[in-house]
Design a protein around this motif. Structure first.
Motif, PDB file in Angstrom:
ATOM      1  N   GLU A 172     -43.897  23.174  -1.511  1.00  0.00           N
ATOM      2  CA  GLU A 172     -43.210  21.879  -1.550  1.00  0.00           C
ATOM      3  C   GLU A 172     -42.193  21.809  -2.683  1.00  0.00           C
ATOM      4  O   GLU A 172     -41.741  20.714  -3.037  1.00  0.00           O
ATOM      5  CB  GLU A 172     -44.240  20.752  -1.714  1.00  0.00           C
ATOM      6  CG  GLU A 172     -45.298  20.699  -0.637  1.00  0.00           C
ATOM      7  CD  GLU A 172     -44.753  20.132   0.666  1.00  0.00           C
ATOM      8  OE1 GLU A 172     -43.613  19.632   0.669  1.00  0.00           O
ATOM      9  OE2 GLU A 172     -45.465  20.190   1.686  1.00  0.00           O
ATOM     10  N   GLN A 173     -41.836  22.967  -3.241  1.00  0.00           N
ATOM     11  CA  GLN A 173     -40.952  22.949  -4.405  1.00  0.00           C
ATOM     12  C   GLN A 173     -39.594  22.327  -4.109  1.00  0.00           C
ATOM     13  O   GLN A 173     -38.929  21.822  -5.019  1.00  0.00           O
ATOM     14  CB  GLN A 173     -40.764  24.370  -4.945  1.00  0.00           C
ATOM     15  CG  GLN A 173     -41.994  24.922  -5.647  1.00  0.00           C
ATOM     16  CD  GLN A 173     -41.761  26.314  -6.201  1.00  0.00           C
ATOM     17  OE1 GLN A 173     -40.845  27.023  -5.789  1.00  0.00           O
ATOM     18  NE2 GLN A 173     -42.585  26.721  -7.144  1.00  0.00           N
ATOM     19  N   HIS A 174     -39.185  22.348  -2.861  1.00  0.00           N
ATOM     20  CA  HIS A 174     -37.875  21.791  -2.512  1.00  0.00           C
ATOM     21  C   HIS A 174     -37.841  20.275  -2.680  1.00  0.00           C
ATOM     22  O   HIS A 174     -36.762  19.672  -2.678  1.00  0.00           O
ATOM     23  CB  HIS A 174     -37.498  22.169  -1.072  1.00  0.00           C
ATOM     24  CG  HIS A 174     -38.429  21.636  -0.034  1.00  0.00           C
ATOM     25  ND1 HIS A 174     -39.700  22.148   0.164  1.00  0.00           N
ATOM     26  CD2 HIS A 174     -38.277  20.627   0.871  1.00  0.00           C
ATOM     27  CE1 HIS A 174     -40.297  21.482   1.144  1.00  0.00           C
ATOM     28  NE2 HIS A 174     -39.454  20.555   1.587  1.00  0.00           N
ATOM     29  N   ARG A 175     -39.033  19.651  -2.823  1.00  0.00           N
ATOM     30  CA  ARG A 175     -39.075  18.201  -3.015  1.00  0.00           C
ATOM     31  C   ARG A 175     -39.441  17.817  -4.448  1.00  0.00           C
ATOM     32  O   ARG A 175     -39.765  16.667  -4.734  1.00  0.00           O
ATOM     33  CB  ARG A 175     -40.059  17.575  -2.033  1.00  0.00           C
ATOM     34  CG  ARG A 175     -39.562  17.669  -0.574  1.00  0.00           C
ATOM     35  CD  ARG A 175     -40.335  16.747   0.327  1.00  0.00           C
ATOM     36  NE  ARG A 175     -41.691  17.239   0.558  1.00  0.00           N
ATOM     37  CZ  ARG A 175     -42.685  16.497   1.023  1.00  0.00           C
ATOM     38  NH1 ARG A 175     -42.489  15.216   1.276  1.00  0.00           N
ATOM     39  NH2 ARG A 175     -43.879  17.024   1.236  1.00  0.00           N
ATOM     40  N   ILE A 176     -39.374  18.813  -5.347  1.00  0.00           N
ATOM     41  CA  ILE A 176     -39.609  18.574  -6.769  1.00  0.00           C
ATOM     42  C   ILE A 176     -38.403  19.076  -7.549  1.00  0.00           C
ATOM     43  O   ILE A 176     -37.994  20.227  -7.391  1.00  0.00           O
ATOM     44  CB  ILE A 176     -40.886  19.290  -7.253  1.00  0.00           C
ATOM     45  CG1 ILE A 176     -42.109  18.772  -6.484  1.00  0.00           C
ATOM     46  CG2 ILE A 176     -41.077  19.099  -8.763  1.00  0.00           C
ATOM     47  CD1 ILE A 176     -43.376  19.579  -6.751  1.00  0.00           C
ATOM     48  N   ILE A 177     -37.823  18.222  -8.352  1.00  0.00           N
ATOM     49  CA  ILE A 177     -36.708  18.603  -9.222  1.00  0.00           C
ATOM     50  C   ILE A 177     -37.204  18.524 -10.656  1.00  0.00           C
ATOM     51  O   ILE A 177     -37.773  17.505 -11.066  1.00  0.00           O
ATOM     52  CB  ILE A 177     -35.500  17.663  -9.035  1.00  0.00           C
ATOM     53  CG1 ILE A 177     -35.020  17.688  -7.577  1.00  0.00           C
ATOM     54  CG2 ILE A 177     -34.373  18.066  -9.975  1.00  0.00           C
ATOM     55  CD1 ILE A 177     -35.571  16.569  -6.729  1.00  0.00           C
ATOM     56  N   THR A 178     -37.018  19.598 -11.409  1.00  0.00           N
ATOM     57  CA  THR A 178     -37.526  19.657 -12.777  1.00  0.00           C
ATOM     58  C   THR A 178     -36.361  19.630 -13.756  1.00  0.00           C
ATOM     59  O   THR A 178     -35.403  20.394 -13.614  1.00  0.00           O
ATOM     60  CB  THR A 178     -38.354  20.932 -13.004  1.00  0.00           C
ATOM     61  OG1 THR A 178     -39.354  21.037 -11.984  1.00  0.00           O
ATOM     62  CG2 THR A 178     -39.025  20.893 -14.370  1.00  0.00           C
ATOM     63  N   THR A 179     -36.459  18.756 -14.743  1.00  0.00           N
ATOM     64  CA  THR A 179     -35.418  18.666 -15.769  1.00  0.00           C
ATOM     65  C   THR A 179     -35.961  19.223 -17.083  1.00  0.00           C
ATOM     66  O   THR A 179     -37.036  18.843 -17.538  1.00  0.00           O
ATOM     67  CB  THR A 179     -34.939  17.216 -15.968  1.00  0.00           C
ATOM     68  OG1 THR A 179     -36.013  16.414 -16.467  1.00  0.00           O
ATOM     69  CG2 THR A 179     -34.451  16.627 -14.654  1.00  0.00           C
TER      70      THR A 179
END
Length: 399
Positions: free
Chosen positions: A227-234
Motif C-alpha cells: 500500500e506504499q502508493h497511498r503513503i507519502i513520507t516527508t
C-alpha cells in the motif's frame, strides 16, 4: 572529533528568527529573554557540513543547481537504509523547500475544498494552517492523555476515517509536541484504519533521527509494502542536522501518477526551480558524514532531558513532565499551578523572561502546557528553568 555543545554561540546579527525576531511570537520580550520556542538547535553544525559549504563557496559561482547525482542519492538513501533498514528508490524522491509546503502541495493534489483532513491534536500547528488556508476541513482525532502518556483514540479515528468526505490523514511521527515515537503495533492499527477506508496518509517523519537511546523509529510505509502508493513520507535534514535555513526536504512519493502530478504542479504551476547549491552541498555532507556528530548530539539531548526532569522534580514539583521518546522538545503541564493559560504564559514571558511555545498553539488540548526547545547548552536550559521556578514559586494568588 569531539563537539562542545556546552559552548554558547552568539546568534545575534545572523538573522536568527529564534533569537532576533522573538517579537514575531510575542511583542513583550526583551533583550534578556531566553528563547525556547522555535525548533532549531543552538549547537554548531557538524564540521563535514561546514567544510562542504566552505568548499562550495570557494568555487565562487552559484547558478541554477540540481541535486540529481549518484553521490547525492547514495548519501540520502544510504542514510535511510543504514538507520532504519528502509529501502528508498532515488526515483521516488521529490524535492521540496520544506515539509510544510510539501504537505500543502500534496493536499492540493489529493483533495478538494470542503474535504476533510485528519490530524491528531495537540499537534504541530502548521498542519491546521495549511489545511484551513486551502479551504479544507480539519478533522481532529485528539490524542488521549493518560497522565502524560499519549495514546491514539482508534475508535474515534475509525469513525472519522469512514466519512467519505475524509480523504487524507497527516500523521506526525515522531509526534510534535508530545514526543511519542509510535510503536509498530500502533502504526499498523492506524495505517489499516486509514487505508481500508481509502484515506491517504501523509507521514511527517522529520524528527525520525532524534530519538532517545533504546527507542527505534519505524517508517510507516515499511509496514505496508503493498500500500506504499497511498503513503507519502516527508523527511528533511533540517531538524536532524540543524539545517532549517537551508530549505531542503526529501519527499518520498511511491505512486507514479502522483509523483508525475507533483512534478507538473510544483515545477510547472508553482515554478519551484530546485534546491540551492549550498543546500545541496550541506544535505549531501550531512547524510554522508554527519553520523558522528548526530550521535554526540543525541547523548547531549538525553542528558538535557534527564537534567530537566530532575530540576522540575526538585524545584517545580507540581509541573508534570513525561520525557519525550523523540524530538528535542519538552512538553510540560503547568496546569496544577492554578493560573489561567493566558496568565501563565504572560508570567513566563514578562516576569521569567523566557519564551516557550504556548501549548494552545497546538490546539485546545494544549491548555496549561508549554513546549520548550531544549536543544541548547545546558547552562542556558538551567538558567531558563531557574527563571521559571523563581516566578512560579512566588507567593502570589493565581488568576
Amino acid at each position: 572529533m569531539h563537539y562542545d555543545f556546552d559552548k554558547i554561540i552568539d546568534r545575534t546579527h545572523t538573522n536568527s528568527v529564534k533569537w532576533e525576531f522573538m517579537q514575531v511570537m510575542e511583542s513583550e520580550v526583551t533583550a534578556d529573554t531566553l528563547p525556547f520556542w522555535v525548533a532549531d538547535m543552538d549547537f554548531p553544525c557538524a564540521e563535514p557540513i561546514l567544510t562542504a559549504l566552505h568548499n562550495r563557496t570557494e568555487q565562487k559561482v552559484f547558478g541554477y543547481s540540481s541535486h540529481d547525482t549518484p553521490e547525492f542519492f547514495q548519501a540520502v538513501c544510504g542514510w535511510y537504509q543504514n538507520r532504519f533498514n528502509w529501502n528508498v528508490d532515488p526515483a521516488h524522491l521529490a524535492y521540496s523547500p520544506g515539509v510544510v509546503p510539501a504537505i500543502g502541495f500534496i493536499l492540493d493534489l489529493l483533495t478538494k475544498p470542503g474535504e476533510g483532513v485528519i490530524i491528531q491534536r495537540p499537534v504541530y500547528h502548521p498542519f491546521t494552517n495549511i489545511i484551513e488556508s486551502r479551504s479544507r476541513v480539519v478533522v481532529n482525532n485528539p490524542l488521549i492523555n493518560q497522565d502524560g502518556d499519549y495514546r491514539i483514540d482508534y475508535a474515534d479515528l475509525e469513525k472519522k476515517a469512514q466519512n467519505p468526505d475524509t480523504k487524507v490523514m497527516i500523521l506526525c511521527s515522531p509526534h510534535n509536541p508530545v514526543g511519542r515515537v509510535w510503536q509498530k503495533d500502533e502504526l499498523l492499527r492506524l495505517g489499516k484504519i486509514c487505508l481500508q477506508n481509502n484515506v491517504f496518509i501523509i507521514s511527517d517523519e522529520i524528527h525520525c533521527d532524534l530519538l532517545r537511546r533504546g527507542i527505534r523509529h519505524t517508517p510507516l510505509e515499511t509496514l505496508f509494502p503493498r500500500e506504499q502508493h497511498r503513503i507519502i513520507t516527508t523527511t528533511a535534514p533540517s531538524k536532524t542536522f540543524n539545517l532549517a535555513g537551508m530549505q531542503f526536504s526529501n519527499i518520498i512519493i511511491r505512486d507514479d501518477e502522483l509523483r508525475e502530478a507533483w512534478a507538473l504542479y510544483v515545477k510547472g504551476r508553482l515554478a519551484i526551480m530546485g534546491p540551492t547549491p549550498l543546500s545541496i552541498a550541506a544535505t549531501q555532507a550531512a547524510y554522508s558524514q554527519g553520523e558522528e556528530w548526530l550521535e554526540q548530539v543525541l547523548d547531549y539531548l538525553d542528558e538535557n532531558i534527564s537534567f530537566m526532569q530532575s530540576y522540575l522534580a526538585e524545584h517545580l514539583p507540581k509541573a508534570r513532565f513525561s520525557p519525550p521518546e523523540g524530538t528535542y522538545l519538552a512538553w510540560v503541564d503547568f496546569s496544577s499551578y492554578g493560573y489561567t493559560h493566558e496568565a501563565l504564559y504572560k508570567k513566563l514571558v514578562c516576569q521569567a523572561q523566557v519564551l516557550p511555545q504556548s501549548g494552545t498553539v497546538f490546539g485546545s488540548e494544549g491548555m496549561g502546557f508549554m513546549r520548550f526547545n531544549i536543544a541548547c547548552p545546558r547552562s542556558v536550559l538551567r538558567e531558563g528553568l531557574k527563571r521559571v521556578a523563581a516566578v512560579l514559586n512566588q507567593e502570589t494568588n493565581p488568576v
